[in-house]
Enzyme design. Structure first.
Site, PDB file in Angstrom:
ATOM      1  N   CYS A 117      15.450  -6.395  11.433  1.00 43.91           N
ATOM      2  CA  CYS A 117      16.396  -5.578  10.667  1.00 43.91           C
ATOM      3  C   CYS A 117      17.643  -5.210  11.473  1.00 43.91           C
ATOM      4  O   CYS A 117      18.599  -4.669  10.924  1.00 43.91           O
ATOM      5  CB  CYS A 117      15.701  -4.330  10.148  1.00 43.91           C
ATOM      6  N   HIS A 262      20.825   0.584   8.305  1.00 47.94           N
ATOM      7  CA  HIS A 262      19.868  -0.360   7.725  1.00 47.94           C
ATOM      8  C   HIS A 262      19.093   0.370   6.621  1.00 47.94           C
ATOM      9  O   HIS A 262      18.584   1.476   6.820  1.00 47.94           O
ATOM     10  CB  HIS A 262      18.933  -0.865   8.822  1.00 47.94           C
ATOM     11  N   ASN A 292      14.007  -2.592   1.269  1.00 50.10           N
ATOM     12  CA  ASN A 292      14.393  -3.007   2.625  1.00 50.10           C
ATOM     13  C   ASN A 292      14.502  -4.534   2.650  1.00 50.10           C
ATOM     14  O   ASN A 292      13.495  -5.230   2.603  1.00 50.10           O
ATOM     15  CB  ASN A 292      13.318  -2.507   3.600  1.00 50.10           C
TER      16      ASN A 292
HETATM   17  N1  COA Z   1       1.113   4.512  -2.754  1.00 48.22           N
HETATM   18  C1  COA Z   1       0.311   5.593  -2.754  1.00 48.22           C
HETATM   19  N2  COA Z   1      -0.254   6.088  -1.629  1.00 48.22           N
HETATM   20  C2  COA Z   1       0.042   5.465  -0.482  1.00 48.22           C
HETATM   21  C3  COA Z   1       0.870   4.333  -0.405  1.00 48.22           C
HETATM   22  C4  COA Z   1       1.419   3.863  -1.610  1.00 48.22           C
HETATM   23  N3  COA Z   1       2.223   2.794  -1.647  1.00 48.22           N
HETATM   24  N4  COA Z   1       0.962   3.941   0.875  1.00 48.22           N
HETATM   25  C5  COA Z   1       0.225   4.793   1.603  1.00 48.22           C
HETATM   26  N5  COA Z   1      -0.346   5.711   0.775  1.00 48.22           N
HETATM   27  C6  COA Z   1      -1.227   6.813   1.110  1.00 48.22           C
HETATM   28  C7  COA Z   1      -1.924   6.639   2.441  1.00 48.22           C
HETATM   29  O1  COA Z   1      -3.095   5.884   2.279  1.00 48.22           O
HETATM   30  C8  COA Z   1      -2.206   8.060   2.819  1.00 48.22           C
HETATM   31  O2  COA Z   1      -3.349   8.497   2.123  1.00 48.22           O
HETATM   32  P1  COA Z   1      -4.405   9.469   2.835  1.00 48.22           P
HETATM   33  O3  COA Z   1      -3.628  10.719   3.140  1.00 48.22           O
HETATM   34  O4  COA Z   1      -5.435   9.633   1.779  1.00 48.22           O
HETATM   35  O5  COA Z   1      -4.847   8.760   4.047  1.00 48.22           O
HETATM   36  C9  COA Z   1      -1.020   8.843   2.264  1.00 48.22           C
HETATM   37  O6  COA Z   1      -0.423   7.987   1.270  1.00 48.22           O
HETATM   38  C10 COA Z   1       0.030   9.170   3.296  1.00 48.22           C
HETATM   39  O7  COA Z   1       0.292   7.973   4.034  1.00 48.22           O
HETATM   40  P2  COA Z   1       1.310   7.983   5.188  1.00 48.22           P
HETATM   41  O8  COA Z   1       1.293   6.643   5.856  1.00 48.22           O
HETATM   42  O9  COA Z   1       1.080   9.197   6.044  1.00 48.22           O
HETATM   43  O10 COA Z   1       2.668   8.156   4.391  1.00 48.22           O
HETATM   44  P3  COA Z   1       4.093   8.439   4.950  1.00 48.22           P
HETATM   45  O11 COA Z   1       4.564   9.736   4.448  1.00 48.22           O
HETATM   46  O12 COA Z   1       4.179   8.180   6.431  1.00 48.22           O
HETATM   47  O13 COA Z   1       4.939   7.306   4.228  1.00 48.22           O
HETATM   48  C11 COA Z   1       5.947   5.200   4.715  1.00 48.22           C
HETATM   49  C12 COA Z   1       4.644   5.949   4.474  1.00 48.22           C
HETATM   50  C13 COA Z   1       5.617   3.739   5.005  1.00 48.22           C
HETATM   51  C14 COA Z   1       6.787   5.301   3.451  1.00 48.22           C
HETATM   52  C15 COA Z   1       6.705   5.850   5.912  1.00 48.22           C
HETATM   53  O14 COA Z   1       5.822   5.997   7.007  1.00 48.22           O
HETATM   54  C16 COA Z   1       7.896   5.063   6.338  1.00 48.22           C
HETATM   55  O15 COA Z   1       8.854   4.902   5.604  1.00 48.22           O
HETATM   56  N6  COA Z   1       7.900   4.560   7.579  1.00 48.22           N
HETATM   57  C17 COA Z   1       8.985   3.730   8.059  1.00 48.22           C
HETATM   58  C18 COA Z   1       8.789   2.342   7.534  1.00 48.22           C
HETATM   59  C19 COA Z   1      10.009   1.480   7.664  1.00 48.22           C
HETATM   60  O16 COA Z   1      11.091   1.901   7.332  1.00 48.22           O
HETATM   61  N7  COA Z   1       9.796   0.267   8.138  1.00 48.22           N
HETATM   62  C20 COA Z   1      10.813  -0.702   8.268  1.00 48.22           C
HETATM   63  C21 COA Z   1      11.717  -0.363   9.391  1.00 48.22           C
HETATM   64  S1  COA Z   1      12.842  -1.640   9.607  1.00 48.22           S
END
Ligand code: COA
Length: 337
Positions: A117, A262, A292
């Site tokens: 990215c 990004h 993304n």
């Molecule tokens: N739908 C519903 N629930 C979901 C889910 C989805 N698509 N994906 C994960 N969950 C659940 C998890 O299983 C977790 O459940 P639990 O509490 O029962 O274990 C809960 O939601 C919270 O998950 P978590 O991973 O803590 O969520 P988060 O608030 O960190 O959000 C992302 C997840 C991926 C959106 C976030 O971490 C993020 O944006 N990270 C950066 C990713 C990114 O930008 N990557 C590319 C960079 S170039």
């Protein structure tokens, strides 16, 4: 920087392309256990575009490039160099040469640049060096990715994030005093490479030939990501990179007209803007429509902002890419069109 350069560099025109197939959060919720509400609240994404079976990365990259060339009113034959930033080439040896042939840029040399990215930012910085040191006049930088081909569509924590697309920019040499690529700041932390990757997996089915040659072969896996760690990395490292770059150029955050990050997650965009005390009205964002799109996200958003007439002559644009590697970096541009 201006004193050490032989000629200036500026962006002459941009172009972009996305596939026709639009997949909503609603549709994804029929494939994995998720909901529109969860995705919008956590990421800001509403829909994404995915390449059709018969479409390739090069098709998208060529369309974006042709649109940029048309806008710049220059012939593909005038392009000296093509840099294709992608992590999802159609060929492991690279797709830039196929792009060169597709758009008939027969005088250009072409190579791929793999930096996930951050690829487009690194592409712009690389192109700028070739122009500012006097080697080339016209360079096409393309950011394109089709991560849908590498997404694990059963993993709800990653499949909701990514989409496909391409964006292109033509950089051109100009007099030194009109230089538009003011400065940059780049970083890599390979110790965290496993936080976001499409890893190579050795294949253990050994044939007698493999035994005789004493070699292993394998294949690439699908995207894996530690979402929380990548989130923390982005909201801490990206503002630091931007601040360092602004400081090196003696530019204050109040002077910034546009912040183009990004397009990974709306929450990341807002957190970075907050940390820099840049109002969200200066954030360029089209994340809700495309998700993304990796190396494509910055040029795609830039092209849309130009089409919407947001960016004006002499505007200062801070552009930051971040992602797998881990890599992150900033380039600061003064808009010269
Ligand atoms: N739908 C519903 N629930 C979901 C889910 C989805 N698509 N994906 C994960 N969950 C659940 C998890 O299983 C977790 O459940 P639990 O509490 O029962 O274990 C809960 O939601 C919270 O998950 P978590 O991973 O803590 O969520 P988060 O608030 O960190 O959000 C992302 C997840 C991926 C959106 C976030 O971490 C993020 O944006 N990270 C950066 C990713 C990114 O930008 N990557 C590319 C960079 S170039």
């Amino acid at each position: 920087m201006e004193s050490s350069i032989m000629q200036g560099a500026s962006i002459l025109a941009t172009g972009s392309a996305v596939p026709d197939l639009c997949v909503s959060n609603q549709t994804l919720s029929q494939i994995v256990d998720t909901s529109d509400d969860w995705i919008v609240t956590r990421t800001g994404i509403k829909e994404r575009r995915l390449v059709a079976k018969d479409q390739s990365l090069v098709d998208l990259a060529a369309l974006a490039s042709t649109r940029a060339l048309n806008k710049a009113s220059i012939s593909p034959l005038e392009i000296d160099l093509i840099i294709l930033a992608t992590s999802s080439p159609s060929d492991l040896f690279g797709s830039a040469s196929k792009l060169q042939a597709t758009i008939s840029a027969n005088n250009a040399i072409a190579f791929d640049l793999t930096a996930a990215c951050s690829g487009f930012v690194l592409g712009i910085v690389t192109a700028t060096q070739f122009i500012q040191n006097g080697s080339y006049k016209n360079i096409l930088v393309v950011g394109a990715d089709v991560l849908s081909r590498w997404t694990d569509w059963s993993d709800r924590s990653t499949c909701i994030l990514f989409g496909d697309g391409a964006g292109a920019a033509i950089l051109q040499a100009c007099p030194r005093h009109e230089n538009g690529i003011l400065g940059f700041q780049l970083n890599t932390d390979g110790n965290k490479s496993d936080q976001l990757s499409i890893a190579y997996q050795e294949h253990f089915a050994k044939t007698s030939l493999h035994e005789i040659l004493n070699i292993k072969q394998g294949f690439f896996q699908q995207i894996t990501m530690n979402g929380k760690e990548v989130y923390k990395f982005a909201v801490s490292k990206v503002p630091a990179s931007i601040s360092k770059c602004l400081q090196s150029l003696n530019i204050s955050s109040e002077q910034v007209n546009w912040l183009l990050l990004h397009q990974a997650n709306e929450r990341i965009l807002n957190a970075v803007a907050d940390r820099l005390s840049i109002p969200s009205s200066k954030l360029i964002s089209n994340l809700e429509k495309y998700g993304n799109t990796s190396a494509a996200s910055i040029p795609l958003a830039l092209d849309e902002a130009i089409k919407e007439d947001k960016i004006k002559f002499n505007d200062l644009i801070v552009i930051s890419g971040f992602g797998a590697g881990l890599t992150w970096g900033t380039v600061i541009i003064k808009w010269k069109c």
